[in-house]
Design a protein around this motif. Sequence first.
Motif, short mmCIF file in Angstrom:
data_model
loop_
_atom_site.label_atom_id
_atom_site.label_comp_id
_atom_site.label_asym_id
_atom_site.label_seq_id
_atom_site.Cartn_x
_atom_site.Cartn_y
_atom_site.Cartn_z
N TYR A 271 23.04 0.32 26.10
CA TYR A 271 23.03 -0.63 27.21
C TYR A 271 21.71 -1.40 27.30
O TYR A 271 21.70 -2.59 27.66
N LEU A 272 20.60 -0.75 26.98
CA LEU A 272 19.34 -1.48 26.95
C LEU A 272 19.37 -2.56 25.86
O LEU A 272 18.86 -3.67 26.05
N THR A 273 19.96 -2.22 24.72
CA THR A 273 20.08 -3.20 23.63
C THR A 273 20.97 -4.36 24.03
O THR A 273 20.63 -5.53 23.81
N VAL A 274 22.11 -4.05 24.63
CA VAL A 274 23.06 -5.09 25.05
C VAL A 274 22.44 -6.00 26.10
O VAL A 274 22.49 -7.23 25.99
N GLY A 275 21.85 -5.39 27.14
CA GLY A 275 21.25 -6.19 28.20
C GLY A 275 20.07 -7.01 27.71
O GLY A 275 19.92 -8.19 28.07
#
Length: 208
Positions: free
Chosen positions: A164-168
């Motif tokens: 999720y950190l990568t996606v965001g």
Amino acid sequence: MDSATLLSFLAVDLLLVCVPGADWAYTISAGLRGRSVLPAVGGLVTGYALHTVLAAAGLAVLVAGSPVLLTVLTVAGAAYLVRLGWGVLRRPGTPGADGAAVAASGARAFLRGAAISGLNPKGLLLYLSVLPQFLVTGGTAHLPVPAQTGVLGLLHMGCCAAVYLTVGGAARAVLGARPAAARAVVRTSGAAMLGIGALLLVQRLATL
């Protein structure tokens, strides 16, 4: 529980986390609307920490075995997703708010993330259907089942945080300087949350 079991679970869990859903939609929306995606992702991971505690304590099985409790959880989670998705569609916002509004939105992003994952019945079912397949029982078990559940839950939380950190971060890096495109993506994310919430609600009510 050996390293091969942990790696197998990690591979399966990573594939599941990488499938876009409500968490992805919320992460992208929060990343584009706020200065940082960390509060939103922290909230999502906190919600899964709750699922881990429930599973380790054996309460998840009780919830899944009670049609009334599962229905209440599903309806609450679905209604919250619909409400949040509608709010995003109405006010998509733009990247780069500042000042006190950022601190306030960070707190709200955390709480919303915790509510989305904490009320997500699919997250609960993951702990009931996927995780138990990797538990070691009997004489070969080096750890009690609750401890193994906690370890696997922590791995799941780590996968969620990383993905999720990568996606965001990627969404913000690509769209941060493109306000019009960012608003379009945020609206799409809001529509996805609204649609997923409505689908969860319809699916659960259809089983009654």
